[in-house]
Scaffold this motif. Structure first.
Motif, PDB file in Angstrom:
ATOM      1  N   LEU A 144     -49.138   8.977  37.185  1.00  8.00           N
ATOM      2  CA  LEU A 144     -48.756   9.460  38.504  1.00  8.00           C
ATOM      3  C   LEU A 144     -47.319   9.084  38.841  1.00  8.00           C
ATOM      4  O   LEU A 144     -46.951   7.912  38.827  1.00  8.00           O
ATOM      5  N   TYR A 145     -46.520  10.121  39.120  1.00  3.67           N
ATOM      6  CA  TYR A 145     -45.263   9.922  39.827  1.00  3.67           C
ATOM      7  C   TYR A 145     -45.610  10.062  41.302  1.00  3.67           C
ATOM      8  O   TYR A 145     -45.917  11.160  41.767  1.00  3.67           O
ATOM      9  N   MET A 146     -45.581   8.990  42.030  1.00  2.00           N
ATOM     10  CA  MET A 146     -45.967   9.054  43.436  1.00  2.00           C
ATOM     11  C   MET A 146     -45.037   9.960  44.220  1.00  2.00           C
ATOM     12  O   MET A 146     -43.821   9.902  44.086  1.00  2.00           O
ATOM     13  N   SER A 147     -45.630  10.792  45.036  1.00  2.00           N
ATOM     14  CA  SER A 147     -44.891  11.657  45.944  1.00  2.00           C
ATOM     15  C   SER A 147     -44.849  11.024  47.323  1.00  2.00           C
ATOM     16  O   SER A 147     -45.690  10.165  47.664  1.00  2.00           O
ATOM     17  N   LYS A 148     -43.900  11.459  48.127  1.00  2.00           N
ATOM     18  CA  LYS A 148     -43.875  11.040  49.530  1.00  2.00           C
ATOM     19  C   LYS A 148     -45.072  11.620  50.290  1.00  2.00           C
ATOM     20  O   LYS A 148     -45.443  11.122  51.345  1.00  2.00           O
ATOM     21  N   ASP A 149     -45.665  12.660  49.720  1.00  2.00           N
ATOM     22  CA  ASP A 149     -46.797  13.361  50.327  1.00  2.00           C
ATOM     23  C   ASP A 149     -48.101  12.807  49.747  1.00  2.00           C
ATOM     24  O   ASP A 149     -48.456  13.096  48.607  1.00  2.00           O
ATOM     25  N   TRP A 150     -48.836  12.003  50.541  1.00  2.00           N
ATOM     26  CA  TRP A 150     -50.063  11.404  50.015  1.00  2.00           C
ATOM     27  C   TRP A 150     -51.129  12.447  49.722  1.00  2.00           C
ATOM     28  O   TRP A 150     -51.960  12.261  48.838  1.00  2.00           O
ATOM     29  N   ASP A 151     -51.118  13.571  50.424  1.00  2.00           N
ATOM     30  CA  ASP A 151     -52.066  14.641  50.117  1.00  2.00           C
ATOM     31  C   ASP A 151     -51.862  15.136  48.687  1.00  2.00           C
ATOM     32  O   ASP A 151     -52.833  15.442  47.980  1.00  2.00           O
ATOM     33  N   PHE A 152     -50.604  15.219  48.265  1.00  2.00           N
ATOM     34  CA  PHE A 152     -50.286  15.617  46.892  1.00  2.00           C
ATOM     35  C   PHE A 152     -50.812  14.575  45.908  1.00  2.00           C
ATOM     36  O   PHE A 152     -51.469  14.906  44.920  1.00  2.00           O
ATOM     37  N   ASN A 153     -50.548  13.308  46.195  1.00  2.00           N
ATOM     38  CA  ASN A 153     -51.040  12.233  45.320  1.00  2.00           C
ATOM     39  C   ASN A 153     -52.560  12.263  45.220  1.00  2.00           C
ATOM     40  O   ASN A 153     -53.130  12.166  44.121  1.00  2.00           O
ATOM     41  N   ARG A 154     -53.218  12.406  46.354  1.00  2.00           N
ATOM     42  CA  ARG A 154     -54.680  12.400  46.392  1.00  2.00           C
ATOM     43  C   ARG A 154     -55.245  13.569  45.583  1.00  2.00           C
ATOM     44  O   ARG A 154     -56.228  13.410  44.844  1.00  2.00           O
ATOM     45  N   SER A 155     -54.617  14.732  45.692  1.00  2.00           N
ATOM     46  CA  SER A 155     -55.086  15.903  44.946  1.00  2.00           C
ATOM     47  C   SER A 155     -55.023  15.662  43.444  1.00  2.00           C
ATOM     48  O   SER A 155     -55.980  15.962  42.711  1.00  2.00           O
ATOM     49  N   LEU A 156     -53.916  15.091  42.973  1.00  2.00           N
ATOM     50  CA  LEU A 156     -53.785  14.816  41.538  1.00  2.00           C
ATOM     51  C   LEU A 156     -54.774  13.747  41.089  1.00  2.00           C
ATOM     52  O   LEU A 156     -55.383  13.867  40.018  1.00  2.00           O
ATOM     53  N   LEU A 157     -54.933  12.715  41.876  1.00  3.02           N
ATOM     54  CA  LEU A 157     -55.868  11.646  41.510  1.00  3.02           C
ATOM     55  C   LEU A 157     -57.300  12.172  41.480  1.00  3.02           C
ATOM     56  O   LEU A 157     -58.084  11.807  40.598  1.00  3.02           O
ATOM     57  N   ASP A 158     -57.639  13.040  42.432  1.00  2.99           N
ATOM     58  CA  ASP A 158     -58.970  13.648  42.430  1.00  2.99           C
ATOM     59  C   ASP A 158     -59.201  14.434  41.141  1.00  2.99           C
ATOM     60  O   ASP A 158     -60.275  14.354  40.528  1.00  2.99           O
ATOM     61  N   GLU A 159     -58.195  15.211  40.740  1.00  6.53           N
ATOM     62  CA  GLU A 159     -58.321  16.008  39.525  1.00  6.53           C
ATOM     63  C   GLU A 159     -58.450  15.119  38.292  1.00  6.53           C
ATOM     64  O   GLU A 159     -59.220  15.420  37.368  1.00  6.53           O
ATOM     65  N   ALA A 160     -57.680  14.023  38.271  1.00  2.00           N
ATOM     66  CA  ALA A 160     -57.734  13.112  37.124  1.00  2.00           C
ATOM     67  C   ALA A 160     -59.114  12.464  37.005  1.00  2.00           C
ATOM     68  O   ALA A 160     -59.675  12.367  35.911  1.00  2.00           O
TER      69      ALA A 160
END
Length: 367
Positions: A144-160
């Motif tokens: 994960l390259y953390m984004s300033k947008d936590w919704d974006f981070n959460r979406s990627l983590l959910d997919e992972a």
């Protein structure tokens, strides 16, 4: 060749006859377009740290052992509870579609064939699900390259998590991009959409420059972010980009279950130390509390051996594997890992070490 947005991608699929890994770069340069090759191969500023990464392995020597009555060394190991055929893994490198039309899917397939561990980048050319499927159940990490947008981070983590990732690699040394002159000279723009960014991008997601992508990245990362990701995913969080004992202990205190020693392959802070030169100090500070992954500059089996003997549990590399991808697809990737593994077995035999656990106890001469 496959052409996308005017960019020519390799379609090769073949085993490679490898003399050594450094020789792959010149061969790959012949088939990867100039902008893509500059992005893959380049480091920051005058690339001093990039060059030192490989030179630093000469700062220690392996003490040969004889009369050990040892034969048939094995590279099998278990790390993070994962059984692997080799301690060699793929570092999470972005945009592998620059090297081959199948991108990370072919890399995952090749790593699975070789029995190594795959790590996929946030900025990959293929989706988390597609990359996981290509590995056919073989272990994978998501970076994960953390984004300033936590919704974006959460979406990627959910997919992972859904895709069965065994751990999350949180990269912390790229809050800003290193000054990479090759990309400036080539006026490089990513010609191929990044699958994990596409749904958050306006338009078709292509044509983004490196600076635009990093502008969306979080520039303020601290221990609380490690805790947050660990609690959200319930997966081991491995903190990547650690080069000091102090940061390693901060990360572990925040709940990190792995430390990843790396200087981003010489792509970030030029003038910083070679990653290998700080590995021993970091590993001593970690003191087996959590596994240690190492990358940056690995080109030989002896480099893998020295990294393991210097405190690493897994040893990662990217550029040579990506060159193998360009030259031979999934089979090329497997060829690179297998060649490195063969070199490692020779070194293990000559050092009297039958197992990876033995390698970790091998005697080194330090200068």
């Amino acid at each position: 060749m496959t052409t996308i947005n005017g960019y020519e991608q390799s379609d090769r699929e073949q085993k490679l006859n490898i003399l050594n890994l450094p020789a792959l770069e010149a061969e790959a340069k012949k088939i990867i377009p100039k902008g893509g090759f500059g992005y893959i191969s380049g480091g920051s500023e005058d690339e001093w740290t990039l060059r030192e990464n490989t030179k630093a392995f000469n700062h220690v020597q392996i003490v040969p052992r004889a009369l050990t009555e040892m034969e048939h060394p094995t590279t099998e190991t278990t790390v993070f509870g994962i059984k692997l055929k080799t301690p060699i893994m793929m570092a999470p490198a972005a945009a592998q579609g620059l090297a081959h039309s199948r991108g990370e899917e072919a890399t995952a397939e090749g790593l699975a064939q070789a029995g190594g561990l795959m790590a996929q980048s946030t900025y990959s050319s293929t989706s988390i699900a597609a990359t996981a499927a290509a590995g056919k159940g073989a272990p994978q990490f998501f970076q994960l390259y953390m984004s300033k947008d936590w919704d974006f981070n959460r979406s990627l983590l959910d997919e992972a998590v859904k895709a069965g990732a065994k751990g999350i690699i949180l990269t912390v040394d790229a809050t800003v991009d290193g000054y990479r002159e090759a990309d400036i000279i080539n006026q490089f723009q990513f010609p191929i959409p990044m699958a994990n960014l596409a749904k958050f991008s306006e338009g078709d997601g292509k044509g983004k420059g490196i600076m635009e992508i990093y502008a969306a990245a979080a520039q303020k990362i601290g221990p609380d972010d490690v805790r947050k990701i660990a609690e959200y995913t319930n997966l081991p969080v491995i903190v990547k980009g650690i080069e000091s004992a102090e940061d390693a202990l901060l990360a572990i205190g925040a709940g990190a279950q792995g430390i990843y020693v790396s200087n981003h392959g010489g792509r970030q802070l030029n003038g910083g130390p070679a990653a290998f030169d700080v590995l021993h100090e970091v590993a001593q500070a970690v003191d087996h509390q959590v596994p240690v992954i190492f990358d940056s500059g690995v080109r030989r089996g002896s480099h893998v051996f020295k990294a393991l003997a210097n405190g690493a549990d897994l040893v990662a590399l990217a550029r040579p594997i990506i060159y193998g991808l360009a030259l031979g697809g999934a089979q090329g990737v497997a060829s690179v890992v297998n060649h490195l593994n063969d070199e490692l077995k020779i070194d293990m035999q000559l050092a009297g070490t039958k197992t990876i656990a033995d390698v970790k106890q091998a005697k080194l001469i330090r200068h």
